[in-house]
Design an enzyme around this catalytic site. Structure first.
Site, PDB file in Angstrom:
ATOM      1  CG  HIS A 114      -3.826   0.252  -6.692  1.00  0.00           C
ATOM      2  ND1 HIS A 114      -3.994   0.911  -5.431  1.00  0.00           N
ATOM      3  CD2 HIS A 114      -3.809  -1.114  -6.204  1.00  0.00           C
ATOM      4  CE1 HIS A 114      -4.099  -0.013  -4.343  1.00  0.00           C
ATOM      5  NE2 HIS A 114      -4.101  -1.382  -4.758  1.00  0.00           N
ATOM      6  NE  ARG A 162      -4.379  -1.386   0.297  1.00  0.00           N
ATOM      7  CZ  ARG A 162      -4.482  -2.421  -0.431  1.00  0.00           C
ATOM      8  NH1 ARG A 162      -3.677  -2.881  -1.356  1.00  0.00           N
ATOM      9  NH2 ARG A 162      -5.770  -3.183  -0.243  1.00  0.00           N
TER      10      ARG A 162
END
Length: 308
Positions: free
Chosen positions: A271, A223
């Site tokens: 992402h 993340r």
């Protein structure tokens, strides 16, 4: 029972078709067409709206449509609502593909050769044998283990680090804070696959990046919150790191003036390391729904004290 999805239209159509074909007894609804909120027992989303339990008084389970749940505010959810992360084999495959692509690109110095192409320079460089290249993975859950198992094919020296001790064939495993620096000392290429928790937030910082061998590279598939972005820029500027491949950022999408966009030593992707596909995720989701109906424990149920 009623399952409410909050997903984009294309995925919604796929989920609807799968449930109609294989589980017609389960009523499926799609946000914002919620119908009678008192009938909703299950909710599935990447990022659910706030105060979900107040909107749906009989809610029992929230399914994350992702492998991680750090985007959820677990503190606002009553204890009786269970949170389950997605166990999609497609996510594992996607992460394995991305990690292998990134490691092999760094190992074979592809960033350097692309820079040379842009400069019109034809020059070869000595190749380091894979057996002399040390690759480390932070996070030894199902994703980290799958990545390491696939990297064994290339004969890299493999290292792994996790909060608790693990045993993985062909991998030198490290555990806990005391073994973090010795682990980092042996990583020419470091892959972050950690869950984002209070303990791991900001873990990729000036101190940990300095513990890597000079000229090491970073791959962040965890993340954005794991990485102190200014510390990465400083490590690249001084030569402590040679390159970074980032699929996640603190701010997604980044602002147009973000320094990562045009940085010559950073590859940036939006992402896309892995994305939940309804076709591959459906069997696991349906099994968990059936387990819950039968009063059996669900797979992928998170431990709130761990955050994953």
């Amino acid at each position: 029972m009623t399952l409410l999805f909050k997903v984009d239209d294309a995925r919604g159509c796929a989920w609807k078709s799968l449930f109609e074909k294989h589980a017609p007894d389960i009523e499926v609804r799609f946000w914002p067409d919620i119908g009678d909120p008192s009938q909703v027992r299950y909710f599935a989303a990447w990022q659910p709206p706030r105060q979900l339990h107040e909107r749906f008084p009989n809610l029992e389970v929230i399914f994350a449509t992702s492998a991680g749940v750090d985007q959820f505010d677990l503190g606002e959810l009553p204890e009786h609502i269970q949170v389950v992360r997605m166990l999609d084999p497609g996510i594992v495959q996607g992460i394995v593909e991305y990690a292998c692509f990134a490691v092999l690109s760094l190992h074979r110095q592809i960033p350097l050769y692309l820079q040379q192409q842009q400069a019109g320079r034809w020059q070869d460089h000595l190749l380091t044998p894979a057996a002399q290249r040390r690759v480390g993975v932070m996070g030894l859950g199902n994703l980290g283990i799958a990545v390491l198992q696939n990297l064994r094919t290339f004969n890299f020296q493999l290292h792994g680090w996790a909060r608790s001790q693990k045993r993985i064939d062909g991998v030198q495993c490290h555990a806990g804070n005391d073994q973090l620096e010795p682990f980092l000392n042996q990583c020419d290429i470091l892959i972050c696959l950690l869950p984002l928790t209070d303990d791991t937030r900001g873990l990729l910082n000036a101190r940990t990046l300095a513990a890597l061998p000079t000229g090491a590279s970073l791959i962040n598939l965890g993340r954005g919150g794991h990485l102190q972005e200014d510390d990465l820029l400083e490590a690249l500027a001084c030569g402590q790191l040679s390159h970074a491949i980032l699929d996640v950022l603190n701010e997604e999408p980044p602002s147009p003036d973000h320094r990562f966009w045009q940085h010559p030593q950073i590859w940036l992707t939006p992402h896309v390391g892995a994305m939940t596909a309804p076709q591959s995720a459906f069997p696991g989701l349906l099994e968990n729904l059936r387990r819950h109906q039968a009063g059996e424990p669900m797979q992928g149920l998170i431990k709130r004290d761990h955050g994953y």
